[in-house]
Design an enzyme around this catalytic site. Structure first.
Site, PDB file in Angstrom:
ATOM      1  N   ASP A  11      20.394  36.291  90.791  1.00 33.14           N
ATOM      2  CA  ASP A  11      20.489  37.393  91.728  1.00 33.14           C
ATOM      3  C   ASP A  11      21.647  38.257  91.230  1.00 33.14           C
ATOM      4  OD1 ASP A  11      20.336  38.922  94.200  1.00 33.14           O
ATOM      5  OD2 ASP A  11      22.130  37.831  94.806  1.00 33.14           O
ATOM      6  N   MET A  12      21.700  39.518  91.652  1.00 32.91           N
ATOM      7  CA  MET A  12      22.784  40.377  91.164  1.00 32.91           C
ATOM      8  C   MET A  12      23.941  40.451  92.159  1.00 32.91           C
ATOM      9  SD  MET A  12      22.774  44.354  89.873  1.00 32.91           S
ATOM     10  CE  MET A  12      22.531  45.049  91.521  1.00 32.91           C
ATOM     11  N   ASP A  13      23.734  41.140  93.266  1.00 31.17           N
ATOM     12  CA  ASP A  13      24.834  41.412  94.189  1.00 31.17           C
ATOM     13  C   ASP A  13      25.358  40.131  94.825  1.00 31.17           C
ATOM     14  OD1 ASP A  13      24.959  44.303  94.017  1.00 31.17           O
ATOM     15  OD2 ASP A  13      23.006  44.311  95.005  1.00 31.17           O
ATOM     16  N   ASP A 169      23.176  33.867  96.253  1.00 30.71           N
ATOM     17  CA  ASP A 169      24.246  33.765  97.248  1.00 30.71           C
ATOM     18  C   ASP A 169      23.718  33.883  98.668  1.00 30.71           C
ATOM     19  OD1 ASP A 169      25.379  36.903  98.254  1.00 30.71           O
ATOM     20  OD2 ASP A 169      23.749  36.671  96.843  1.00 30.71           O
TER      21      ASP A 169
END
Length: 199
Positions: A11-13, A169
């Site tokens: 995942d990025m953010d 997250d």
């Protein structure tokens, strides 16, 4: 530590990129501009939901008639993100994982952000060379918690879902990984990476 997996999905953010303050700033600007209340716990719970989906949930929750189209509000937020990204974003500790496996395992970013924005943020962080593909919410019919994003990541990498590990997250992202038949790693619980977003 992750040698048993054939491919890695980030995942990025809040996972690969520390961008919580960037998105909190952009959302604050957007919600204030369009007169939508800021409910911090609700915003945190919606981490990983694409912008338009978040706006729809907020408008419904507060029974608001929108003062602009979803497209206009989305474009405004993306503009703010683009204008200030370099001031806020930086890699998380997971950059070391990406560096460790770069060139050894295929790696993909699967994000609730739109692809163009995600590629720009990854570039700001100097990590474009570490990931092979970026799958944004605009590439799939159903964003997280649907498994579509991660299944498309696996398809792009040419690896069966059961051989992929996902770093996430958010609750929605971990649910998406499970529904895709992949192992999900909760980066806060397992690696101490916390998303500083509407805390």
């Amino acid at each position: 530590m992750f040698d048993q997996y054939q491919a890695i999905i980030f995942d990025m953010d809040g996972t690969l990129v520390d961008s919580g303050q960037l998105h909190e700033f952009a959302w604050t600007q957007t919600l204030n501009r369009y007169q939508i209340p800021i409910d911090r716990p609700l915003m945190r719970s919606l981490a990983g939901v694409p912008t338009k989906g978040t706006l729809e949930i907020l408008l419904n929750k507060f029974a608001l008639k929108p003062t602009a189209s979803l497209d206009e509000m989305n474009d405004f937020k993306e503009q703010v993100v683009g204008d200030v990204a370099q001031q806020y974003v930086k890699p998380t500790a997971l950059q070391k994982v990406a560096e460790q496996y770069a060139g050894k395992k295929p790696m993909c970013v699967g994000t609730g952000a739109y692809t163009e924005e995600a590629e720009s943020i990854i570039a700001h962080c100097g990590m474009s060379h570490l990931v092979d593909f970026v799958v944004g919410a605009d590439q799939v019919a159903n964003p997280k918690p649907a498994p579509d994003t991660f299944l498309l990541c696996a398809q792009r990498m040419g690896i069966a879902p059961r051989h992929c590990v996902v770093f996430e997250d958010s609750r929605l992202g971990l649910e998406a990984a499970e529904r895709a038949g992949m192992v999900g790693i909760d980066v806060l619980a397992e690696l101490g990476v916390e998303n500083d977003y509407f805390l």
